[in-house]
Design a protein around this motif. Structure first.
Motif, PDB file in Angstrom:
ATOM      1  N   ASP A  37       0.884  -1.162   0.000  1.00 34.52           N
ATOM      2  CA  ASP A  37       0.000   0.000   0.000  1.00 34.52           C
ATOM      3  C   ASP A  37       0.923   1.213   0.000  1.00 34.52           C
ATOM      4  O   ASP A  37       1.527   1.538   1.022  1.00 34.52           O
ATOM      5  CB  ASP A  37      -0.898  -0.022   1.246  1.00 34.52           C
ATOM      6  N   VAL A  38       1.078   1.857  -1.158  1.00 35.98           N
ATOM      7  CA  VAL A  38       2.147   2.847  -1.361  1.00 35.98           C
ATOM      8  C   VAL A  38       1.627   4.277  -1.394  1.00 35.98           C
ATOM      9  O   VAL A  38       0.623   4.571  -2.053  1.00 35.98           O
ATOM     10  CB  VAL A  38       2.903   2.559  -2.679  1.00 35.98           C
ATOM     11  N   THR A  39       2.327   5.156  -0.681  1.00 34.76           N
ATOM     12  CA  THR A  39       2.129   6.597  -0.802  1.00 34.76           C
ATOM     13  C   THR A  39       3.412   7.171  -1.394  1.00 34.76           C
ATOM     14  O   THR A  39       4.496   6.961  -0.849  1.00 34.76           O
ATOM     15  CB  THR A  39       1.863   7.257   0.561  1.00 34.76           C
ATOM     16  N   GLY A  40       3.288   7.873  -2.509  1.00 28.26           N
ATOM     17  CA  GLY A  40       4.441   8.546  -3.105  1.00 28.26           C
ATOM     18  C   GLY A  40       4.343  10.034  -2.846  1.00 28.26           C
ATOM     19  O   GLY A  40       3.272  10.625  -3.033  1.00 28.26           O
ATOM     20  N   ILE A  41       5.440  10.648  -2.374  1.00 27.46           N
ATOM     21  CA  ILE A  41       5.413  12.096  -2.143  1.00 27.46           C
ATOM     22  C   ILE A  41       6.537  12.770  -2.921  1.00 27.46           C
ATOM     23  O   ILE A  41       7.603  12.188  -3.148  1.00 27.46           O
ATOM     24  CB  ILE A  41       5.497  12.471  -0.646  1.00 27.46           C
ATOM     25  N   ASP A  42       6.265  13.989  -3.355  1.00 24.60           N
ATOM     26  CA  ASP A  42       7.242  14.770  -4.108  1.00 24.60           C
ATOM     27  C   ASP A  42       6.811  16.218  -4.003  1.00 24.60           C
ATOM     28  O   ASP A  42       5.672  16.509  -3.635  1.00 24.60           O
ATOM     29  CB  ASP A  42       7.267  14.313  -5.578  1.00 24.60           C
ATOM     30  N   LEU A  43       7.714  17.133  -4.346  1.00 29.99           N
ATOM     31  CA  LEU A  43       7.358  18.553  -4.336  1.00 29.99           C
ATOM     32  C   LEU A  43       7.203  19.092  -5.755  1.00 29.99           C
ATOM     33  O   LEU A  43       7.034  20.293  -5.944  1.00 29.99           O
ATOM     34  CB  LEU A  43       8.401  19.358  -3.544  1.00 29.99           C
ATOM     35  N   SER A  44       7.278  18.210  -6.744  1.00 27.73           N
ATOM     36  CA  SER A  44       7.061  18.605  -8.137  1.00 27.73           C
ATOM     37  C   SER A  44       5.613  18.318  -8.519  1.00 27.73           C
ATOM     38  O   SER A  44       5.210  17.163  -8.646  1.00 27.73           O
ATOM     39  CB  SER A  44       8.002  17.839  -9.070  1.00 27.73           C
ATOM     40  N   THR A  45       4.847  19.376  -8.698  1.00 29.58           N
ATOM     41  CA  THR A  45       3.437  19.227  -9.052  1.00 29.58           C
ATOM     42  C   THR A  45       3.276  18.452 -10.347  1.00 29.58           C
ATOM     43  O   THR A  45       2.438  17.549 -10.464  1.00 29.58           O
ATOM     44  CB  THR A  45       2.771  20.613  -9.200  1.00 29.58           C
ATOM     45  N   LYS A  46       4.081  18.798 -11.353  1.00 27.26           N
ATOM     46  CA  LYS A  46       3.960  18.147 -12.658  1.00 27.26           C
ATOM     47  C   LYS A  46       4.282  16.661 -12.570  1.00 27.26           C
ATOM     48  O   LYS A  46       3.576  15.828 -13.134  1.00 27.26           O
ATOM     49  CB  LYS A  46       4.889  18.825 -13.679  1.00 27.26           C
ATOM     50  N   ALA A  47       5.339  16.327 -11.861  1.00 25.78           N
ATOM     51  CA  ALA A  47       5.718  14.914 -11.742  1.00 25.78           C
ATOM     52  C   ALA A  47       4.610  14.111 -11.063  1.00 25.78           C
ATOM     53  O   ALA A  47       4.309  12.988 -11.468  1.00 25.78           O
ATOM     54  CB  ALA A  47       7.023  14.776 -10.967  1.00 25.78           C
ATOM     55  N   LEU A  48       3.996  14.704 -10.038  1.00 29.22           N
ATOM     56  CA  LEU A  48       2.920  14.000  -9.326  1.00 29.22           C
ATOM     57  C   LEU A  48       1.695  13.808 -10.214  1.00 29.22           C
ATOM     58  O   LEU A  48       1.035  12.777 -10.163  1.00 29.22           O
ATOM     59  CB  LEU A  48       2.532  14.760  -8.057  1.00 29.22           C
ATOM     60  N   LYS A  49       1.393  14.786 -11.045  1.00 31.37           N
ATOM     61  CA  LYS A  49       0.271  14.642 -11.975  1.00 31.37           C
ATOM     62  C   LYS A  49       0.553  13.519 -12.970  1.00 31.37           C
ATOM     63  O   LYS A  49      -0.343  12.755 -13.336  1.00 31.37           O
ATOM     64  CB  LYS A  49      -0.004  15.970 -12.682  1.00 31.37           C
ATOM     65  N   VAL A  50       1.805  13.427 -13.383  1.00 29.69           N
ATOM     66  CA  VAL A  50       2.231  12.342 -14.272  1.00 29.69           C
ATOM     67  C   VAL A  50       2.029  10.992 -13.577  1.00 29.69           C
ATOM     68  O   VAL A  50       1.502  10.046 -14.167  1.00 29.69           O
ATOM     69  CB  VAL A  50       3.719  12.533 -14.642  1.00 29.69           C
ATOM     70  N   ALA A  51       2.469  10.919 -12.318  1.00 30.80           N
ATOM     71  CA  ALA A  51       2.349   9.672 -11.560  1.00 30.80           C
ATOM     72  C   ALA A  51       0.879   9.275 -11.395  1.00 30.80           C
ATOM     73  O   ALA A  51       0.511   8.104 -11.568  1.00 30.80           O
ATOM     74  CB  ALA A  51       3.010   9.828 -10.190  1.00 30.80           C
ATOM     75  N   GLN A  52       0.024  10.257 -11.073  1.00 28.97           N
ATOM     76  CA  GLN A  52      -1.402   9.980 -10.904  1.00 28.97           C
ATOM     77  C   GLN A  52      -2.032   9.529 -12.212  1.00 28.97           C
ATOM     78  O   GLN A  52      -2.836   8.591 -12.240  1.00 28.97           O
ATOM     79  CB  GLN A  52      -2.109  11.240 -10.377  1.00 28.97           C
TER      80      GLN A  52
END
Length: 234
Positions: A73-88
């Motif tokens: 059950d994974v939570t990924g965190i980052d401070l790059s908005t664009k990268a997180l949108k890509v991941a989602q």
């Protein structure tokens, strides 16, 4: 996918960028190539199935996604908005269950969810932050007693300068120029000291080597350039 807090229209905007993160022949090719090694090394020390896992500095979610597919059950965190949108977006497209992403720092999450995770990973990130010891302390605060914390980063010496910067960025052009800054690279002894100061006990250190002719990566005892460290919270 569970707990998706995202606007599909916003996710669609970043679909072009998403295909670069998840294109195995893009500038992210090295991450795709080393991911099976990283995943196998982590899963070989602590079975990921059923564990609550935090991936710090997850970027586009390459490692996060693969750990979720191992049953974590994974939570990924980052401070790059664009990268997180890509991941989602990728998680939606691929139908990956048990993975969610948040834009928050490790330090802030450590205050919010202390001892909240069985496993914490922080891969290819420490060499990009101003104060790596602060991230290591946050990792220690985030993991449960008896839990595992995994790091990977780049050594600081003449050989690593030659291989990781001159070779990878300028000669072979595997990475964009300026990806790594020599002064921010971290010696294994320095990372070990950060871990001990944060209350983590060192379990294993492995090197990662690369052959540019065969384009093959493998784990070894040579930590002179890329290396991985596993640690536990007593």
């Amino acid at each position: 996918m569970n707990n998706v807090n995202a606007d599909p229209a916003e996710l669609a905007k970043f679909s072009d960028l998403a295909h670069r993160w998840w294109d195995p022949d893009s500038e992210f090719k090295p991450l795709h190539q080393i991911n099976p090694l990283r995943l196998g090394w982590i899963d070989g020390q602590v079975s990921l199935a059923g564990k609550r896992v935090l991936d710090i500095g997850c970027g586009g979610g390459i490692l996060s996604d693969s750990m979720a597919r191992k049953g974590a059950d994974v939570t990924g965190i980052d401070l790059s908005t664009k990268a997180l949108k890509v991941a989602q977006l990728h998680a939606l497209e691929a139908g990956t269950q048990n993975v969610s992403y948040r834009e928050i720092s490790a330090e802030a999450l450590a205050q919010e969810q202390p001892a909240g995770f069985d496993v914490v990973t922080c891969m290819e990130m420490l060499e990009h932050v101003p104060d790596p010891s602060s991230v290591v302390r946050a990792c220690s605060a985030l993991v449960k007693p008896g839990g595992w914390v995994f790091f990977s980063t780049i050594n600081r010496n003449p050989k690593s300068f030659l291989f990781a910067i001159v070779g990878a960025e300028y000669l072979l052009r595997m990475l964009p120029k300026g990806t790594h800054e020599y002064a921010k690279m971290i010696r294994p002894s320095e990372l070990a000291a950060h871990c001990r100061a944060a209350g983590l006990s060192l379990e294993q250190t492995r090197g990662m080597e690369y052959n540019p002719l065969t384009q093959r990566y493998w784990l070894s005892s040579d930590t002179s350039v890329n290396y991985l460290v596993s640690s536990r919270k007593p």
